[in-house]
Design a protein around this motif. Structure first.
Motif, PDB file in Angstrom:
ATOM      1  N   ALA A 151       0.841  -1.206   0.000  1.00  0.00           N
ATOM      2  CA  ALA A 151       0.000   0.000   0.000  1.00  0.00           C
ATOM      3  C   ALA A 151       0.874   1.254   0.000  1.00  0.00           C
ATOM      4  O   ALA A 151       0.532   2.258  -0.636  1.00  0.00           O
ATOM      5  N   THR A 152       2.006   1.202   0.699  1.00  0.00           N
ATOM      6  CA  THR A 152       2.909   2.356   0.732  1.00  0.00           C
ATOM      7  C   THR A 152       3.533   2.562  -0.650  1.00  0.00           C
ATOM      8  O   THR A 152       3.557   3.675  -1.183  1.00  0.00           O
ATOM      9  N   ALA A 153       4.010   1.457  -1.232  1.00  0.00           N
ATOM     10  CA  ALA A 153       4.667   1.553  -2.543  1.00  0.00           C
ATOM     11  C   ALA A 153       3.695   1.990  -3.630  1.00  0.00           C
ATOM     12  O   ALA A 153       4.102   2.610  -4.614  1.00  0.00           O
ATOM     13  N   HIS A 154       2.403   1.674  -3.464  1.00  0.00           N
ATOM     14  CA  HIS A 154       1.421   2.045  -4.486  1.00  0.00           C
ATOM     15  C   HIS A 154       0.807   3.411  -4.250  1.00  0.00           C
ATOM     16  O   HIS A 154      -0.024   3.863  -5.040  1.00  0.00           O
ATOM     17  N   ASN A 155       1.151   4.062  -3.158  1.00  0.00           N
ATOM     18  CA  ASN A 155       0.538   5.367  -2.885  1.00  0.00           C
ATOM     19  C   ASN A 155       1.539   6.495  -2.711  1.00  0.00           C
ATOM     20  O   ASN A 155       1.182   7.661  -2.857  1.00  0.00           O
ATOM     21  N   LEU A 156       2.785   6.146  -2.363  1.00  0.00           N
ATOM     22  CA  LEU A 156       3.796   7.178  -2.138  1.00  0.00           C
ATOM     23  C   LEU A 156       4.899   7.047  -3.186  1.00  0.00           C
ATOM     24  O   LEU A 156       5.192   5.932  -3.642  1.00  0.00           O
ATOM     25  N   PRO A 157       5.559   8.159  -3.541  1.00  0.00           N
ATOM     26  CA  PRO A 157       6.728   8.060  -4.408  1.00  0.00           C
ATOM     27  C   PRO A 157       7.832   7.240  -3.721  1.00  0.00           C
ATOM     28  O   PRO A 157       7.862   7.142  -2.491  1.00  0.00           O
ATOM     29  N   ARG A 158       8.738   6.676  -4.517  1.00  0.00           N
ATOM     30  CA  ARG A 158       9.708   5.694  -3.995  1.00  0.00           C
ATOM     31  C   ARG A 158      10.546   6.227  -2.834  1.00  0.00           C
ATOM     32  O   ARG A 158      10.680   5.569  -1.812  1.00  0.00           O
ATOM     33  N   LYS A 159      11.113   7.397  -2.985  1.00  0.00           N
ATOM     34  CA  LYS A 159      12.004   7.898  -1.921  1.00  0.00           C
ATOM     35  C   LYS A 159      11.216   8.150  -0.637  1.00  0.00           C
ATOM     36  O   LYS A 159      11.693   7.878   0.456  1.00  0.00           O
ATOM     37  N   ALA A 160      10.011   8.679  -0.791  1.00  0.00           N
ATOM     38  CA  ALA A 160       9.198   8.926   0.401  1.00  0.00           C
ATOM     39  C   ALA A 160       8.791   7.600   1.027  1.00  0.00           C
ATOM     40  O   ALA A 160       8.884   7.430   2.255  1.00  0.00           O
ATOM     41  N   ALA A 161       8.385   6.633   0.205  1.00  0.00           N
ATOM     42  CA  ALA A 161       7.969   5.328   0.734  1.00  0.00           C
ATOM     43  C   ALA A 161       9.109   4.705   1.527  1.00  0.00           C
ATOM     44  O   ALA A 161       8.941   4.282   2.685  1.00  0.00           O
ATOM     45  N   LEU A 162      10.287   4.672   0.921  1.00  0.00           N
ATOM     46  CA  LEU A 162      11.418   4.031   1.607  1.00  0.00           C
ATOM     47  C   LEU A 162      11.828   4.811   2.848  1.00  0.00           C
ATOM     48  O   LEU A 162      12.192   4.225   3.870  1.00  0.00           O
ATOM     49  N   TYR A 163      11.738   6.134   2.784  1.00  0.00           N
ATOM     50  CA  TYR A 163      12.085   6.941   3.955  1.00  0.00           C
ATOM     51  C   TYR A 163      11.203   6.544   5.150  1.00  0.00           C
ATOM     52  O   TYR A 163      11.701   6.273   6.245  1.00  0.00           O
ATOM     53  N   TYR A 164       9.909   6.476   4.918  1.00  0.00           N
ATOM     54  CA  TYR A 164       9.008   6.182   6.051  1.00  0.00           C
ATOM     55  C   TYR A 164       9.088   4.712   6.463  1.00  0.00           C
ATOM     56  O   TYR A 164       8.986   4.392   7.653  1.00  0.00           O
ATOM     57  N   ILE A 165       9.289   3.820   5.494  1.00  0.00           N
ATOM     58  CA  ILE A 165       9.432   2.397   5.834  1.00  0.00           C
ATOM     59  C   ILE A 165      10.692   2.185   6.678  1.00  0.00           C
ATOM     60  O   ILE A 165      10.686   1.432   7.651  1.00  0.00           O
ATOM     61  N   LEU A 166      11.777   2.879   6.317  1.00  0.00           N
ATOM     62  CA  LEU A 166      13.071   2.609   6.957  1.00  0.00           C
ATOM     63  C   LEU A 166      13.294   3.390   8.245  1.00  0.00           C
ATOM     64  O   LEU A 166      14.073   2.964   9.099  1.00  0.00           O
ATOM     65  N   THR A 167      12.617   4.533   8.380  1.00  0.00           N
ATOM     66  CA  THR A 167      12.876   5.359   9.573  1.00  0.00           C
ATOM     67  C   THR A 167      11.757   5.296  10.615  1.00  0.00           C
ATOM     68  O   THR A 167      11.990   5.579  11.790  1.00  0.00           O
ATOM     69  N   GLY A 168      10.533   4.995  10.177  1.00  0.00           N
ATOM     70  CA  GLY A 168       9.405   5.057  11.119  1.00  0.00           C
ATOM     71  C   GLY A 168       9.018   6.486  11.462  1.00  0.00           C
ATOM     72  O   GLY A 168       8.200   6.713  12.365  1.00  0.00           O
ATOM     73  N   ASP A 169       9.581   7.445  10.761  1.00  0.00           N
ATOM     74  CA  ASP A 169       9.234   8.857  10.995  1.00  0.00           C
ATOM     75  C   ASP A 169       7.760   9.084  10.646  1.00  0.00           C
ATOM     76  O   ASP A 169       7.158   8.303   9.908  1.00  0.00           O
ATOM     77  N   ARG A 170       7.199  10.151  11.185  1.00  0.00           N
ATOM     78  CA  ARG A 170       5.782  10.437  10.952  1.00  0.00           C
ATOM     79  C   ARG A 170       5.593  11.474   9.849  1.00  0.00           C
ATOM     80  O   ARG A 170       6.503  12.249   9.570  1.00  0.00           O
ATOM     81  N   PHE A 171       4.423  11.478   9.231  1.00  0.00           N
ATOM     82  CA  PHE A 171       4.084  12.541   8.285  1.00  0.00           C
ATOM     83  C   PHE A 171       2.642  12.998   8.497  1.00  0.00           C
ATOM     84  O   PHE A 171       1.809  12.254   9.005  1.00  0.00           O
ATOM     85  N   THR A 172       2.407  14.242   8.127  1.00  0.00           N
ATOM     86  CA  THR A 172       1.116  14.875   8.439  1.00  0.00           C
ATOM     87  C   THR A 172       0.080  14.600   7.335  1.00  0.00           C
ATOM     88  O   THR A 172       0.426  14.109   6.240  1.00  0.00           O
ATOM     89  N   GLY A 173      -1.140  14.995   7.619  1.00  0.00           N
ATOM     90  CA  GLY A 173      -2.197  14.907   6.609  1.00  0.00           C
ATOM     91  C   GLY A 173      -1.826  15.697   5.357  1.00  0.00           C
ATOM     92  O   GLY A 173      -2.052  15.239   4.233  1.00  0.00           O
ATOM     93  N   ALA A 174      -1.240  16.883   5.556  1.00  0.00           N
ATOM     94  CA  ALA A 174      -0.868  17.711   4.395  1.00  0.00           C
ATOM     95  C   ALA A 174       0.200  17.003   3.569  1.00  0.00           C
ATOM     96  O   ALA A 174       0.145  16.994   2.323  1.00  0.00           O
ATOM     97  N   GLN A 175       1.186  16.378   4.243  1.00  0.00           N
ATOM     98  CA  GLN A 175       2.210  15.634   3.492  1.00  0.00           C
ATOM     99  C   GLN A 175       1.588  14.435   2.773  1.00  0.00           C
ATOM    100  O   GLN A 175       1.961  14.116   1.638  1.00  0.00           O
ATOM    101  N   ALA A 176       0.647  13.768   3.459  1.00  0.00           N
ATOM    102  CA  ALA A 176      -0.020  12.617   2.828  1.00  0.00           C
ATOM    103  C   ALA A 176      -0.700  13.049   1.529  1.00  0.00           C
ATOM    104  O   ALA A 176      -0.707  12.305   0.546  1.00  0.00           O
ATOM    105  N   ALA A 177      -1.258  14.263   1.521  1.00  0.00           N
ATOM    106  CA  ALA A 177      -1.898  14.770   0.301  1.00  0.00           C
ATOM    107  C   ALA A 177      -0.847  15.066  -0.768  1.00  0.00           C
ATOM    108  O   ALA A 177      -1.040  14.773  -1.957  1.00  0.00           O
ATOM    109  N   GLU A 178       0.296  15.619  -0.354  1.00  0.00           N
ATOM    110  CA  GLU A 178       1.375  15.884  -1.323  1.00  0.00           C
ATOM    111  C   GLU A 178       1.852  14.588  -1.971  1.00  0.00           C
ATOM    112  O   GLU A 178       2.087  14.526  -3.166  1.00  0.00           O
ATOM    113  N   TYR A 179       2.024  13.543  -1.171  1.00  0.00           N
ATOM    114  CA  TYR A 179       2.519  12.277  -1.708  1.00  0.00           C
ATOM    115  C   TYR A 179       1.479  11.559  -2.550  1.00  0.00           C
ATOM    116  O   TYR A 179       1.817  10.744  -3.397  1.00  0.00           O
TER     117      TYR A 179
END
Ligand code: ACO
Length: 274
Positions: A151-179
Motif C-alpha cells: 500500500a505504501t509503494a502504491h501510494n507514495l513516491p519511492r524515496k518517500a515510501a522508503l524513507y518512512y518504511i526505513l525510519t518510522g518517521d511520521r508525516f502529516t495529513g498535508a504531506q499525505a496529500a502531497e505524496y
C-alpha cells in the motif's frame, strides 16, 4: 445503525460508514475488529444498494494499526492460532481493496501501520490536517507486512515510501496529500463536509460503472497498452450488457437533447428503471 462489538456500521441508502470503535486503544485493530470488519463488509454487500463506503475512526484516531498485543504478542507461540488470527485480517484487507463499492478513507487522526494500510487500500481518501501517519513497524523490528509495504509503494513516491518504511518517521495529513496517499487534507472541522461532498459526487453514478471502472483501473495500471485496450473493449461490452446499455440509451440520449454537458456533471439516472 448496526453496532458490532468494535465497529459501528451505518447504511444510509447508497452510503455506508464503518467507524472503528476502540477509541481508548486508538482504534487498534484486534482480532474481534478483524472479524467485525468482515461482517460489516458482508452486511454492506448483502444490502446491495451501497455505492460508497466511508471508513473512519471514533475519537482522535483513525487507527493505530494492528493490535500489537492481541494479534502478535499473545498468539505468537501457537503457530496455528497466530495464522488464523491474522488470516481474518488479511482476508478483509484483500476484500476492501477489491470491494465493488467505492471505498473512501476519512482519516480523522492518528494512523499507524495498519491504519496507513487501510487508507492506502481505499480507493479515495480525505485526511484531517490533524492526521498523523507513521509506519512504525521498523520501530519494533519488522518491516510493514500484511500489504502495508504494498500500500505504501502504491501510494507514495519511492524515496518517500522508503524513507518512512526505513525510519518510522511520521508525516502529516498535508504531506499525505502531497505524496498522494490521500486526495486532500482539510482543516479538521471541514473533514465531514469534504467527505460528504466527495461521496455526493459518487452516489449519483451507475454502481456497475463504478465497480467496473475500479477493475479497469487496477488491471490497466499493471499491463501494457494493447492488453489494456483489449480489456477495455471486453469490459465495455460487459458494462453495456449489465446496465442495459444505459450509457447509450439514457446518458448519450440526454446529451443528444442537450439536456446536460458530460464535462460538467452526470446524466440524470432517475429516468432509468432500477
Ligand atoms: N496495539 C495495541 N494497543 C495499542 C496500539 C496498538 N497498535 N496503539 C495504541 N494502543 C494502546 C496503548 O497501549 C494504550 O493502551 P493502555 O491505555 O492500555 O495503556 C492506549 O492504546 C492509548 O495509547 P497511548 O500510547 O496512551 O496514546 P498516545 O496518544 O500517547 O500514543 C501512539 C499514540 C503514538 C499511536 C502510541 O499508542 C503507539 O505508538 N502505538 C503503537 C502504534 C503502532 O506501532 N502500531 C502498529 C503498527 S504495525 C501494524 O499495524 C502491522
Amino acid at each position: 445503525m448496526t453496532s458490532l462489538e468494535t465497529l459501528n456500521l451505518e447504511i444510509d441508502g447508497p452510503r455506508a460508514t464503518i467507524e472503528l470503535n476502540r477509541p481508548d486503544k486508538k482504534n487498534a485493530m484486534n482480532p474481534q475488529m478483524h472479524r467485525d470488519m468482515n461482517r460489516a463488509l458482508d452486511l454492506i454487500e448483502a444490502d446491495g444498494n451501497v455505492k460508497a463506503v466511508v471508513a473512519t475512526g471514533k475519537g482522535d484516531s483513525f487507527s493505530a494499526g494492528m493490535d500489537l498485543e492481541e494479534c502478535f504478542l499473545r498468539p505468537f507461540d501457537d503457530p496455528m492460532e497466530f495464522y488464523r488470527t491474522n488470516k481474518v485480517a488479511l482476508d478483509w484487507f484483500m476484500r476492501i481493496k477489491a470491494f465493488p463499492a467505492v471505498t473512501v478513507a476519512k482519516v480523522n487522526g492518528l494512523s499507524f501501520g495498519g491504519g496507513v494500510l487501510l487508507a492506502g487500500l481505499c480507493d479515495l481518501a480525505i485526511a484531517s490536517e490533524k492526521a498523523l501517519f507513521g509506519l512504525s513497524e521498523i520501530n519494533f523490528g519488522i518491516f510493514p507486512a500484511g500489504g502495508a509495504t504494498w500500500a505504501t509503494a502504491h501510494n507514495l513516491p519511492r524515496k518517500a515510501a522508503l524513507y518512512y518504511i526505513l525510519t518510522g518517521d511520521r508525516f502529516t495529513g498535508a504531506q499525505a496529500a502531497e505524496y498522494g496517499l490521500v486526495n486532500k487534507a482539510v482543516p479538521h472541522d471541514r473533514l465531514d463536509a469534504e467527505t460528504d461532498r466527495l461521496v455526493g459526487m459518487l452516489v449519483n453514478k451507475n454502481p456497475v460503472t463504478l465497480a467496473l471502472a475500479k477493475q479497469v483501473y487496477e488491471h490497466n495500471r499493471a499491463t501494457d497498452l494493447p492488453a489494456a485496450i483489449d480489456y477495455d473493449q471486453a469490459k465495455l461490452w460487459e458494462l453495456s450488457r449489465l446496465t442495459s446499455n444505459e450509457w447509450i440509451n439514457v446518458a448519450l440520449k440526454q446529451f443528444e437533447k442537450r439536456a446536460y454537458q458530460p464535462g460538467l456533471k452526470t446524466y440524470q439516472r432517475a429516468e432509468v428503471p432500477s
